[in-house]
Design a protein around this motif. Sequence first.
Motif, PDB file in Angstrom:
ATOM      1  N   ASP A 351     -63.022 -63.632  19.171  1.00 30.16           N
ATOM      2  CA  ASP A 351     -62.640 -62.785  20.312  1.00 30.16           C
ATOM      3  C   ASP A 351     -63.263 -61.408  20.118  1.00 30.16           C
ATOM      4  O   ASP A 351     -62.647 -60.504  19.539  1.00 30.16           O
ATOM      5  N   ALA A 352     -64.488 -61.231  20.626  1.00 29.30           N
ATOM      6  CA  ALA A 352     -65.188 -59.952  20.450  1.00 29.30           C
ATOM      7  C   ALA A 352     -64.637 -58.864  21.354  1.00 29.30           C
ATOM      8  O   ALA A 352     -64.829 -57.672  21.085  1.00 29.30           O
ATOM      9  N   GLU A 353     -63.946 -59.229  22.444  1.00 28.51           N
ATOM     10  CA  GLU A 353     -63.413 -58.239  23.378  1.00 28.51           C
ATOM     11  C   GLU A 353     -62.127 -57.589  22.885  1.00 28.51           C
ATOM     12  O   GLU A 353     -61.694 -56.586  23.452  1.00 28.51           O
ATOM     13  N   LEU A 354     -61.517 -58.148  21.881  1.00 29.06           N
ATOM     14  CA  LEU A 354     -60.231 -57.634  21.402  1.00 29.06           C
ATOM     15  C   LEU A 354     -60.429 -56.319  20.655  1.00 29.06           C
ATOM     16  O   LEU A 354     -61.230 -56.229  19.727  1.00 29.06           O
ATOM     17  N   LYS A 355     -59.679 -55.292  21.070  1.00 29.99           N
ATOM     18  CA  LYS A 355     -59.707 -53.983  20.417  1.00 29.99           C
ATOM     19  C   LYS A 355     -58.263 -53.563  20.138  1.00 29.99           C
ATOM     20  O   LYS A 355     -57.472 -53.342  21.068  1.00 29.99           O
ATOM     21  N   THR A 356     -57.924 -53.457  18.862  1.00 31.88           N
ATOM     22  CA  THR A 356     -56.565 -53.086  18.476  1.00 31.88           C
ATOM     23  C   THR A 356     -56.539 -51.678  17.893  1.00 31.88           C
ATOM     24  O   THR A 356     -57.585 -51.078  17.616  1.00 31.88           O
ATOM     25  N   ASN A 357     -55.319 -51.170  17.707  1.00 33.47           N
ATOM     26  CA  ASN A 357     -55.076 -49.841  17.129  1.00 33.47           C
ATOM     27  C   ASN A 357     -55.799 -48.756  17.921  1.00 33.47           C
ATOM     28  O   ASN A 357     -56.458 -47.891  17.368  1.00 33.47           O
TER      29      ASN A 357
END
Length: 431
Positions: A351-357
């Motif tokens: 999942d390259a679109e996932l951006k956390t924090n």
Amino acid sequence: MVSYFVPRGRYLLKAGNVRKALQQEQQLQTKHSAQQQHGNWSMLRHFRQSSQVAKAKPQKQQQQHEPQRVRPPTQMQVRRNMLSRWTGFLLRWAPMGLCVFGAVEWQLHKYRSVNDANVPATASQFQSMVYCSLPLRIMSRCWGWLASCYMPNVMRPYIYGWYSQMFNVNLSEAQYPDYNHYNSMAEFFTRPLKEGARLIDAKAPLVSPADGKVLHFGIASDSRIEQVKGVNYSIEDFLGPLQTVEQSKEAASYAKALKQQRDGSTELYQCVIYLAPGDYHRFHSPAAWQPTVRRHFSGELLSVNPTVASWLPGLFCLNERVLYMGKWQHGFFSYTAVGATNVGSVEIYMDAELKTNRWNGFNVGAHPPSTYEYDELRLKDATQKFDKGDLIGQFNMGSTIVLLFEAPKNFQFDIEAGQKISVGQSLGHLV
């Protein structure tokens, strides 16, 4: 007759000493330029002192006879003085007062929980609000930036060696046991293991997805399940709303509506595994399954230490988490990676679109479980399947994996609460 004295100011100097006096004056001028601007000549101070004293005496006498004129302060000056006094008072005594109030509230809540059986021995609403108000997200972002900075070769054996001794890191299992291979602390945290270091149990239907400690496991037959012994949380707050309209219209409970087998032959189970800072920080697939929905809850970054988990109810519902829901051979299956303090990010390889924090501003106060505040992504690609033991992602620092799955009623766990477990080790079997 030629005079042997040359007039200089009000006094006389010998003609033979004039050159020497001028040279001394020039040397003192270069050393004490700041004093010359104020009229303090060190060489001739003793000559002029008598004249200055004589001039200063009548001025002092005049000042003594003249009354001093004091200007009354303006309204703006009065306001500034009052504001500075109150600001100084608050900065000096307010932190002490808050500490005293917090200590008193802590003791009162502890006393009530001991004497009253209806009051749980967990965090009160006020304590939860104070804990959620701490700038833990800012600390985690700073720690993530610091961990990703380049580490000089000279410091690597000392920093990584100290960390290994502090958290019992087994570097012999790593693919690269040399400290100099890791350019930053983030690379050292997420170090890969050598091939064959973890064996996947082929006979077990479900294996451990990560190295860590088993916090809790059991049946989730009701809408509330335990995160640790005696501390519960809501399944709906943790997973979010039901996926389909048909499920939401059912009269059954939330836990029963999640099941895909409606003949009563299955149960809903859960397993919580905590990753300590010294553990292997990559996580794998516990079984052969296919995710269909991804949900990202951007919540808090509270600590998921077992002590905090047993003190703060609904901790997993408050924290930031990445949730994947899908199906496996026995029905419903969900896989959740829960963020924590100092976890710079949760990275999912597929999942390259996932951006956390991400930065979400200054939110002060207790944050209730935001069931409907999340980002959802439908995974329509049928090729996104995982086999048992496949690598899924990694944590930067330690955190928690929560498994919530449907299995037959004859499923039995092979683990115990508080047990240390490794990737590929059996979690349970079918009797």
